[in-house]
Design an enzyme around this catalytic site. Sequence first.
Site, PDB file in Angstrom:
ATOM      1  N   ASP A  61       0.876  -1.158   0.000  1.00 51.46           N
ATOM      2  CA  ASP A  61       0.000   0.000   0.000  1.00 51.46           C
ATOM      3  C   ASP A  61       0.925   1.222   0.000  1.00 51.46           C
ATOM      4  O   ASP A  61       2.100   1.112   0.353  1.00 51.46           O
ATOM      5  CB  ASP A  61      -0.866  -0.041   1.267  1.00 51.46           C
ATOM      6  CG  ASP A  61      -1.715   1.203   1.418  1.00 51.46           C
ATOM      7  OD1 ASP A  61      -2.345   1.613   0.431  1.00 51.46           O
ATOM      8  OD2 ASP A  61      -1.731   1.778   2.524  1.00 51.46           O
ATOM      9  N   LEU A  62       0.423   2.371  -0.405  1.00 54.46           N
ATOM     10  CA  LEU A  62       1.276   3.565  -0.480  1.00 54.46           C
ATOM     11  C   LEU A  62       1.084   4.487   0.725  1.00 54.46           C
ATOM     12  O   LEU A  62       1.996   4.669   1.546  1.00 54.46           O
ATOM     13  CB  LEU A  62       0.964   4.328  -1.770  1.00 54.46           C
ATOM     14  CG  LEU A  62       1.725   5.634  -1.994  1.00 54.46           C
ATOM     15  CD1 LEU A  62       3.217   5.387  -2.168  1.00 54.46           C
ATOM     16  CD2 LEU A  62       1.184   6.375  -3.222  1.00 54.46           C
ATOM     17  N   ASP A  63      -0.124   5.063   0.832  1.00 52.79           N
ATOM     18  CA  ASP A  63      -0.412   6.040   1.884  1.00 52.79           C
ATOM     19  C   ASP A  63      -0.361   5.378   3.259  1.00 52.79           C
ATOM     20  O   ASP A  63      -1.141   4.475   3.542  1.00 52.79           O
ATOM     21  CB  ASP A  63      -1.800   6.653   1.651  1.00 52.79           C
ATOM     22  CG  ASP A  63      -1.876   7.439   0.352  1.00 52.79           C
ATOM     23  OD1 ASP A  63      -0.940   8.201   0.064  1.00 52.79           O
ATOM     24  OD2 ASP A  63      -2.872   7.298  -0.383  1.00 52.79           O
ATOM     25  N   THR A 101       1.081  10.464   3.583  1.00 51.90           N
ATOM     26  CA  THR A 101       0.243  11.431   2.876  1.00 51.90           C
ATOM     27  C   THR A 101      -1.052  11.704   3.631  1.00 51.90           C
ATOM     28  O   THR A 101      -1.785  12.627   3.271  1.00 51.90           O
ATOM     29  CB  THR A 101      -0.112  10.912   1.476  1.00 51.90           C
ATOM     30  OG1 THR A 101      -0.310   9.521   1.583  1.00 51.90           O
ATOM     31  CG2 THR A 101       0.979  11.211   0.479  1.00 51.90           C
ATOM     32  N   LYS A 137      -8.998   6.485   6.045  1.00 52.60           N
ATOM     33  CA  LYS A 137      -7.782   5.787   5.621  1.00 52.60           C
ATOM     34  C   LYS A 137      -8.088   4.543   4.795  1.00 52.60           C
ATOM     35  O   LYS A 137      -8.886   3.704   5.210  1.00 52.60           O
ATOM     36  CB  LYS A 137      -6.924   5.431   6.837  1.00 52.60           C
ATOM     37  CG  LYS A 137      -6.277   6.675   7.425  1.00 52.60           C
ATOM     38  CD  LYS A 137      -5.247   6.349   8.485  1.00 52.60           C
ATOM     39  CE  LYS A 137      -4.661   7.685   8.992  1.00 52.60           C
ATOM     40  NZ  LYS A 137      -3.859   7.489  10.196  1.00 52.60           N
ATOM     41  N   SER A 161      -2.509   0.440  -4.425  1.00 55.95           N
ATOM     42  CA  SER A 161      -3.032   1.628  -3.742  1.00 55.95           C
ATOM     43  C   SER A 161      -4.379   2.054  -4.297  1.00 55.95           C
ATOM     44  O   SER A 161      -4.644   1.896  -5.490  1.00 55.95           O
ATOM     45  CB  SER A 161      -2.031   2.779  -3.918  1.00 55.95           C
ATOM     46  OG  SER A 161      -2.603   4.003  -3.520  1.00 55.95           O
ATOM     47  N   ALA A 162      -5.207   2.632  -3.430  1.00 59.73           N
ATOM     48  CA  ALA A 162      -6.501   3.152  -3.858  1.00 59.73           C
ATOM     49  C   ALA A 162      -6.366   4.528  -4.511  1.00 59.73           C
ATOM     50  O   ALA A 162      -7.310   5.047  -5.095  1.00 59.73           O
ATOM     51  CB  ALA A 162      -7.434   3.258  -2.653  1.00 59.73           C
ATOM     52  N   LYS A 204     -10.838  -1.373  -1.768  1.00 59.07           N
ATOM     53  CA  LYS A 204     -10.594  -2.213  -0.595  1.00 59.07           C
ATOM     54  C   LYS A 204     -11.775  -2.001   0.357  1.00 59.07           C
ATOM     55  O   LYS A 204     -12.251  -0.884   0.458  1.00 59.07           O
ATOM     56  CB  LYS A 204      -9.298  -1.781   0.107  1.00 59.07           C
ATOM     57  CG  LYS A 204      -8.053  -1.885  -0.771  1.00 59.07           C
ATOM     58  CD  LYS A 204      -6.856  -1.196  -0.102  1.00 59.07           C
ATOM     59  CE  LYS A 204      -5.679  -1.122  -1.074  1.00 59.07           C
ATOM     60  NZ  LYS A 204      -4.522  -0.378  -0.547  1.00 59.07           N
ATOM     61  N   GLU A 263       0.215  -3.275   4.692  1.00 62.01           N
ATOM     62  CA  GLU A 263      -0.954  -2.379   4.760  1.00 62.01           C
ATOM     63  C   GLU A 263      -1.079  -1.683   6.106  1.00 62.01           C
ATOM     64  O   GLU A 263      -0.812  -2.289   7.139  1.00 62.01           O
ATOM     65  CB  GLU A 263      -2.220  -3.216   4.577  1.00 62.01           C
ATOM     66  CG  GLU A 263      -2.858  -3.140   3.222  1.00 62.01           C
ATOM     67  CD  GLU A 263      -3.505  -1.807   2.908  1.00 62.01           C
ATOM     68  OE1 GLU A 263      -3.630  -0.945   3.797  1.00 62.01           O
ATOM     69  OE2 GLU A 263      -3.874  -1.613   1.744  1.00 62.01           O
ATOM     70  N   ASP A 264      -1.543  -0.428   6.091  1.00 64.51           N
ATOM     71  CA  ASP A 264      -1.782   0.281   7.357  1.00 64.51           C
ATOM     72  C   ASP A 264      -3.268   0.417   7.662  1.00 64.51           C
ATOM     73  O   ASP A 264      -3.627   0.907   8.733  1.00 64.51           O
ATOM     74  CB  ASP A 264      -1.162   1.687   7.325  1.00 64.51           C
ATOM     75  CG  ASP A 264      -1.920   2.617   6.396  1.00 64.51           C
ATOM     76  OD1 ASP A 264      -2.249   2.178   5.277  1.00 64.51           O
ATOM     77  OD2 ASP A 264      -2.186   3.762   6.785  1.00 64.51           O
TER      78      ASP A 264
HETATM   79  C1  BG6 Z   1      -5.791   5.831  -0.130  1.00 69.02           C
HETATM   80  C2  BG6 Z   1      -5.836   6.731   1.087  1.00 69.02           C
HETATM   81  O1  BG6 Z   1      -4.515   5.323  -0.295  1.00 69.02           O
HETATM   82  O2  BG6 Z   1      -6.166   6.562  -1.300  1.00 69.02           O
HETATM   83  C3  BG6 Z   1      -7.206   7.385   1.206  1.00 69.02           C
HETATM   84  O3  BG6 Z   1      -5.551   5.987   2.255  1.00 69.02           O
HETATM   85  C4  BG6 Z   1      -7.552   8.101  -0.096  1.00 69.02           C
HETATM   86  O4  BG6 Z   1      -7.190   8.276   2.302  1.00 69.02           O
HETATM   87  C5  BG6 Z   1      -7.466   7.129  -1.273  1.00 69.02           C
HETATM   88  O5  BG6 Z   1      -8.850   8.655  -0.021  1.00 69.02           O
HETATM   89  C6  BG6 Z   1      -7.770   7.786  -2.618  1.00 69.02           C
HETATM   90  O6  BG6 Z   1      -6.759   8.708  -2.928  1.00 69.02           O
HETATM   91  P1  BG6 Z   1      -6.819   9.794  -4.087  1.00 69.02           P
HETATM   92  O7  BG6 Z   1      -5.406  10.333  -4.120  1.00 69.02           O
HETATM   93  O8  BG6 Z   1      -7.157   9.080  -5.348  1.00 69.02           O
HETATM   94  O9  BG6 Z   1      -7.833  10.795  -3.714  1.00 69.02           O
HETATM   95 MG    MG Z   2      -2.808   3.153   3.503  1.00 68.73          MG
END
Ligand code: BG6
Ligand code: MG
Length: 207
Positions: free
Chosen positions: A8-10, A16, A44, A113-114, A144, A168-169
Amino acid sequence: NIKGALFDLDGVIVDTAKYHYLAWKRLAGELGFEFTEEHNERLKGVSRMRSLEILLEVGGISCTPEEKLAMAEKKNNWYVEYIKKMDESEILKGAREYLLKLKGEGVKIALGSASKNAPMILENLGITNLFDAVIDGNKVSKAKPDPEVFLLGAKELGLKAADCIVYEDAEAGIEAARRAGMGTVGIGSRDILKEADMVVSGLYELL
Ligand code: BG6
Ligand code: MG
């Protein structure tokens, strides 16, 4: 025997969450209510649209689909202003070293990542080239805890799900990985990541 690692990224590679929070807080401010860090926990790992819906729920505000789209775009424009200025110094402790360590061991690496902003963040952190596959919010249709993002990651790496492990967090992310049939490493606290196979505070603990 682990052949693939999906990250996962964030919250795993970069913090972020603080920028997402600043942007959501600003939107809430414009709408006339307070959005706390505690509220922000619920966002999150959650997609942009779903995050907005939770925020509007907190503020007790209802609006049309068109208004929602406009608000999500506004929030994202603010968010992008923050992450545009990010650089290599914002990579979380041990993340780059751990990716390099896995690479050295012949493990294939994917992002799961989402976020639709993931490619820009990887670029700014200078780590795009460490990934063999990048699955982000632009490539998946089911958020997810649906396992889609990780199943697609394993597929792009050419690996079976059972040979992959996920970092993953978010609770929703751990659930997604488990549903994909993958091993899980939770990044954060055991109180929240109850279902993870193991939990560490950060990737630096795995060096
Ligand atoms: C996830 C974050 O990685 O990405 C969420 O944990 C975020 O907080 C989601 O809403 C979507 O991100 P983005 O950058 O497409 O708005
Ligand atoms: Mg995350």
